[in-house]
Design a protein around this motif. Structure first.
Motif, mmCIF file in Angstrom:
data_model
loop_
_atom_site.group_PDB
_atom_site.id
_atom_site.type_symbol
_atom_site.label_atom_id
_atom_site.label_comp_id
_atom_site.label_asym_id
_atom_site.label_seq_id
_atom_site.Cartn_x
_atom_site.Cartn_y
_atom_site.Cartn_z
ATOM 1 N N VAL A 38 -33.912 15.638 -25.734
ATOM 2 C CA VAL A 38 -34.631 15.101 -24.573
ATOM 3 C C VAL A 38 -33.668 14.788 -23.434
ATOM 4 O O VAL A 38 -33.932 15.110 -22.262
ATOM 5 N N THR A 42 -33.709 17.384 -20.358
ATOM 6 C CA THR A 42 -34.311 16.884 -19.129
ATOM 7 C C THR A 42 -33.330 16.943 -17.966
ATOM 8 O O THR A 42 -33.698 17.303 -16.832
ATOM 9 N N SER A 45 -32.955 20.616 -16.845
ATOM 10 C CA SER A 45 -34.107 21.206 -16.156
ATOM 11 C C SER A 45 -34.496 20.472 -14.875
ATOM 12 O O SER A 45 -34.915 21.091 -13.899
ATOM 13 N N LYS A 46 -34.358 19.137 -14.888
ATOM 14 C CA LYS A 46 -34.826 18.366 -13.736
ATOM 15 C C LYS A 46 -33.773 17.438 -13.140
ATOM 16 O O LYS A 46 -34.038 16.765 -12.141
ATOM 17 N N ALA A 143 -38.713 11.331 -14.838
ATOM 18 C CA ALA A 143 -37.689 12.027 -15.611
ATOM 19 C C ALA A 143 -36.462 11.141 -15.819
ATOM 20 O O ALA A 143 -35.885 11.111 -16.919
ATOM 21 N N ILE A 147 -34.834 9.781 -19.418
ATOM 22 C CA ILE A 147 -33.444 9.998 -19.808
ATOM 23 C C ILE A 147 -32.776 8.678 -20.166
ATOM 24 O O ILE A 147 -32.078 8.562 -21.190
#
Length: 227
Positions: A38, A42, A45-46, A143, A147
Motif C-alpha cells: 500500500v 500508492t 502511482s499517486k 492518498a 500512506i
C-alpha cells in the motif's frame, strides 16, 4: 506445537499448512507485506504530481520533498521482499535440524525486525511532518493519509515481529544440549571405581587370581613317588 529448539519442534515432522497460517508470525508478516504494498504502491502511482504544469518534472506530494517519497518507497520495497523471504524461512524452519542454523535465522529475524520497526517509525514521522506543511487537494489528501496511516501500522506490525523473534531467541534450545559431549570421548570425566564389586580394593578391575598360586607357595611339601 511442542517446542524443541527456538520455538519450533524438532526436525522430521510433517509440514502442517493450516497451523503455519495460524501462527502469529505468519499473520504479522502477511499484514506487513500488504502494508508495504500500500505504501510504495500508492506513492508510485499517486505520490508524484505536477500542479504548476510549468516544470516538466513531477514532485513528491509531501511538500515537494522527493527524499521523503524515495525513502518511503525504499522502505516499503525492502520490507516487502523481507516479508517474502522470512515467510519462506518460517515454512522451512521446522525441517532445519541444526540448532546453530536455527539460531542464525532467529537472530537475523530479530535484527531485521528491530531495524525495520525503527525505520517505519521514522518514515511515519517524516511523512506526517511533511504533509502538515503541504497545501494540496482532497484527492491527494486521501492518498497521503492512507500512506501515513499504513506507515504507522507497519511500525506496529514490525515491532510485534521483533517481540516474537525475541521470544523465540530467549527460548533457545529446550529439549537438547548443543554442547553435549559423548562420555566415551570426554577425557575430563574420571572412570568410575569398581572396588565395591571386589573384596580386595587394591586389586585392579577384572583381576583374577592365578589358579597355580597355591601350589607355588607349597613346594616344600612335595613328596616324590616311591618305587
Amino acid at each position: 506445537m511442542h517446542s524443541g529448539a527456538y520455538g519450533a519442534s524438532l526436525a522430521g515432522g510433517a509440514f502442517d499448512f493450516w497451523s503455519f497460517l495460524k501462527q502469529p508470525q505468519t499473520i504479522l508478516r502477511f499484514l506487513s507485506w500488504v502494508f508495504s504494498i500500500v505504501v510504495f504502491g500508492t506513492i508510485t502511482s499517486k505520490g508524484y504530481t505536477n500542479t504548476t504544469r510549468v516544470e516538466p518534472n513531477n514532485h513528491c506530494m509531501f511538500n515537494d520533498n522527493d527524499h521523503a517519497c524515495s525513502f518511503s518507497v525504499a522502505i516499503g520495497v525492502l520490507g516487502f521482499l523481507a516479508c517474502v523471504a522470512f515467510l519462506v524461512l518460517d515454512a522451512h524452519f521446522p525441517n532445519i535440524s541444526n540448532a546453530t542454523d536455527r539460531k542464525r535465522i532467529v537472530t537475523g529475524d530479530l535484527a531485521f525486525s528491530s531495524v525495520w520497526a525503527f525505520l517505519w517509525f521514522i518514515c511515519f514521522c517524516v511523512l506526517a511532518n511533511q504533509w502538515s506543511k503541504t497545501d494540496s487537494s482532497t484527492v491527494l489528501a486521501d492518498a497521503a493519509r492512507a500512506i501515513i496511516t499504513f506507515s504507522f501500522f507497519s511500525t506496529i506490525t514490525w515491532a510485534l515481529l521483533f517481540y516474537f523473534a525475541y521470544r523465540r531467541y530467549r527460548e533457545g534450545v529446550s529439549e537438547f544440549n548443543q554442547d553435549y559431549t559423548d562420555p566415551a570421548h570426554d577425557r575430563t570425566t574420571p572412570y568410575p571405581h569398581s572396588s565395591s564389586q571386589y573384596g580386595n580394593s587394591d586389586a585392579p578391575t577384572g583381576y583374577q587370581q592365578s589358579p597355580f598360586s597355591n601350589n607355588q607357595g607349597n613346594t616344600g611339601d612335595y613328596q616324590p613317588p616311591a618305587y
